[in-house]
Design a protein around this motif. Structure first.
Motif, PDB file in Angstrom:
ATOM      1  N   ASP A 167       1.074  -1.133  -0.109  1.00 55.78           N
ATOM      2  CA  ASP A 167       0.104  -0.071  -0.184  1.00 55.78           C
ATOM      3  C   ASP A 167       0.731   1.235  -0.033  1.00 55.78           C
ATOM      4  OD1 ASP A 167      -2.176   1.766   0.054  1.00 55.78           O
ATOM      5  OD2 ASP A 167      -2.669   1.404   2.305  1.00 55.78           O
ATOM      6  N   THR A 168       0.330   2.331  -0.552  1.00 57.64           N
ATOM      7  CA  THR A 168       0.869   3.732  -0.457  1.00 57.64           C
ATOM      8  C   THR A 168       0.767   3.950   1.460  1.00 57.64           C
ATOM      9  OG1 THR A 168       0.237   4.281  -2.620  1.00 57.64           O
ATOM     10  CG2 THR A 168       0.495   6.094  -0.723  1.00 57.64           C
ATOM     11  N   GLY A 190       1.347  10.533   4.135  1.00 58.98           N
ATOM     12  CA  GLY A 190       1.226  11.533   3.319  1.00 58.98           C
ATOM     13  C   GLY A 190       0.088  12.678   3.881  1.00 58.98           C
ATOM     14  N   ALA A 191      -0.958  12.079   4.583  1.00 55.85           N
ATOM     15  CA  ALA A 191      -1.783  13.140   5.124  1.00 55.85           C
ATOM     16  C   ALA A 191      -1.152  13.811   6.067  1.00 55.85           C
ATOM     17  CB  ALA A 191      -3.036  12.252   5.864  1.00 55.85           C
ATOM     18  N   HIS A 241       3.841   6.807  -5.307  1.00 55.30           N
ATOM     19  CA  HIS A 241       4.572   6.476  -6.331  1.00 55.30           C
ATOM     20  C   HIS A 241       3.710   5.024  -6.783  1.00 55.30           C
ATOM     21  CE1 HIS A 241       8.225   8.719  -5.626  1.00 55.30           C
ATOM     22  NE2 HIS A 241       7.559   9.084  -4.526  1.00 55.30           N
ATOM     23  N   PHE A 242       3.020   5.156  -7.629  1.00 56.52           N
ATOM     24  CA  PHE A 242       2.307   4.053  -7.898  1.00 56.52           C
ATOM     25  C   PHE A 242       3.200   2.828  -8.683  1.00 56.52           C
ATOM     26  CE2 PHE A 242      -0.910   7.420  -8.085  1.00 56.52           C
ATOM     27  CZ  PHE A 242      -1.854   6.876  -7.346  1.00 56.52           C
ATOM     28  N   ASP A 243       4.200   3.439  -9.394  1.00 56.19           N
ATOM     29  CA  ASP A 243       5.153   2.396  -9.937  1.00 56.19           C
ATOM     30  C   ASP A 243       5.870   1.595  -8.982  1.00 56.19           C
ATOM     31  OD1 ASP A 243       6.439   4.532  -9.035  1.00 56.19           O
ATOM     32  OD2 ASP A 243       8.066   4.797 -10.512  1.00 56.19           O
ATOM     33  N   ARG A 244       6.075   2.218  -7.851  1.00 56.34           N
ATOM     34  CA  ARG A 244       6.822   1.366  -7.103  1.00 56.34           C
ATOM     35  C   ARG A 244       5.930   0.116  -6.354  1.00 56.34           C
ATOM     36  NH1 ARG A 244      10.150   4.950  -2.908  1.00 56.34           N
ATOM     37  NH2 ARG A 244      10.267   2.665  -1.869  1.00 56.34           N
ATOM     38  N   VAL A 266       4.532   1.924   0.597  1.00 54.84           N
ATOM     39  CA  VAL A 266       5.332   2.817  -0.247  1.00 54.84           C
ATOM     40  C   VAL A 266       5.364   4.369   0.372  1.00 54.84           C
ATOM     41  CG1 VAL A 266       5.805   3.458  -2.568  1.00 54.84           C
ATOM     42  CG2 VAL A 266       5.056   1.006  -1.984  1.00 54.84           C
ATOM     43  N   PRO A 267       6.574   4.962   0.553  1.00 52.93           N
ATOM     44  CA  PRO A 267       6.593   6.276   1.025  1.00 52.93           C
ATOM     45  C   PRO A 267       5.931   7.205   0.074  1.00 52.93           C
ATOM     46  CG  PRO A 267       8.719   5.313   1.539  1.00 52.93           C
ATOM     47  CD  PRO A 267       7.772   4.245   0.430  1.00 52.93           C
TER      48      PRO A 267
END
Length: 353
Positions: free
Chosen positions: A180-181, A186-187, A311-314, A338-339
């Motif tokens: 997961d992200t 992020g928030a 970072h959707f690719d990661r 994923v950061p």
């Protein structure tokens, strides 16, 4: 004028010729064309390394000339692998889901796997289990599930055994590998940025109830305000769409105490920006605004939108790496977050005065 009729033998010979023209070239045809054994053609077709380069080149040239394609189904029967991955997914409409799917598809292609997509109109436990069973019948090697946890009505995700599974965008309570992200990070970055600019507090437009991502972002927003000793305003709830951001933005725009807003995604932030403009409140002069996702258009919004980059690719790489490890007989206990990164643009500034 009398037509010329064909004898039975001529008709049979012509039919055989037509059938041969229609017949796909076989491994034996390639062997004859390249002057090697059928066993050598088989080794080349299956990617084996015990063939010298000159012979391999000759066999590949013959395959191309004849239009021969290795039988993937036969290879799968021999190897027990189909080089195919199933994806169970609830929504194709949200930006985050489509970007995640794109990332998974790109990494799958790079790793030599195809995708079979199983979209669901609803996401109950029975829906997910049924989709899993259908994918198993379609000969996939493993399954990625992209459905937020709370859509399963709070029940633990239970799937029939028999296929490796990786869960994306879900809580870490399941026994399956999870990628997961880092929603909470992020928030926190978004909220801290607005507080550090000098805003007394930060209002929040949340994603829909029942969304794990929306809940994690809202929880982190609240916790960040509390840790800073800032007031915690009432949260308003949207549905990820710009229409909901606009509707809720009209309400927020009518409150002069609103000077900073963290929107749970960029689409709602765009709608809110329009509402503020129509109400005569400038961004960032009167109201600072931060989104989440870093959509491609966010940099070209007016003003360019400060947002949290995912970072959707990661995510795609982490998910495919964990799933392939399971497919190849390993045991993956991945709990990967994923950061994220805060991308500061022109939609945020210190409050007036």
């Amino acid at each position: 004028m009398t037509g010329v009729s064909m004898t039975d033998a001529q008709q049979a010979e012509a039919a055989i010729g037509r059938a041969e023209r229609r017949r796909d070239p076989s491994m034996a045809d390639v062997a004859r064309e390249s002057g090697v054994s059928g066993q050598t053609v088989s080794r080349v077709a299956n990617g084996r390394t015990n063939v010298d380069p000159e012979t391999r080149s000759r066999v590949v040239a013959a395959m191309r000339k004849l239009g021969y394609r290795p039988n993937s189904a036969a290879r799968a029967l021999r190897s027990g692998r189909f080089r195919s991955i199933g994806v169970i997914m609830f929504s194709l409409s949200s930006y985050g889901n489509t970007r995640t799917l794109d990332a998974v598809a790109s990494e799958a292609a790079r790793s030599g796997y195809s995708l079979t997509l199983m979209p669901l109109s609803s996401a109950t436990q029975s829906d997910v289990s049924g989709a899993f069973d259908r994918l198993r019948e379609q000969a996939v090697d493993g399954v990625i599930i992209l459905i937020e946890a709370h859509r399963l009505n709070g029940a633990d995700l239970e799937l029939p055994s028999g296929l490796p599974v990786v869960v994306l965008d879900s809580s870490a309570q399941y026994e399956y590998p999870v990628v997961d992200t880092d929603q909470a990070q992020g928030a926190r970055l978004a909220t801290e940025h607005l507080l550090e600019l000098g805003h007394r507090t930060v209002h929040h437009i949340s994603g829909p109830q029942g969304s794990y991502s929306a809940e994690r972002r809202a929880q982190s927003w609240r916790a960040t305000l509390e840790a800073a000793g800032a007031p915690v305003p009432d949260m308003v709830v949207g549905d990820w769409t710009s229409d909901s951001g606009y509707r809720l933005g009209l309400t927020l725009a009518s409150d002069p105490g609103v000077t900073a807003v963290f929107s749970a995604n960029d689409q709602m932030a765009v709608g809110l920006s329009r509402a503020m403009h129509e109400a005569g409140r400038s961004i960032p002069g009167d109201v600072s605004l931060v989104g989440f996702d870093d959509m491609a258009d966010s940099a070209n919004h007016f003003p360019p939108l400060t947002t949290v980059h995912q970072h959707f690719d990661r995510v795609g790489v982490e998910a495919l790496t964990a799933l392939i490890e399971e497919i190849e007989g390993g045991v993956s206990d991945v709990r990967a977050l994923v950061p994220t990164e805060l991308v500061v643009r022109a939609s945020t500034a210190p409050p007036r005065g």
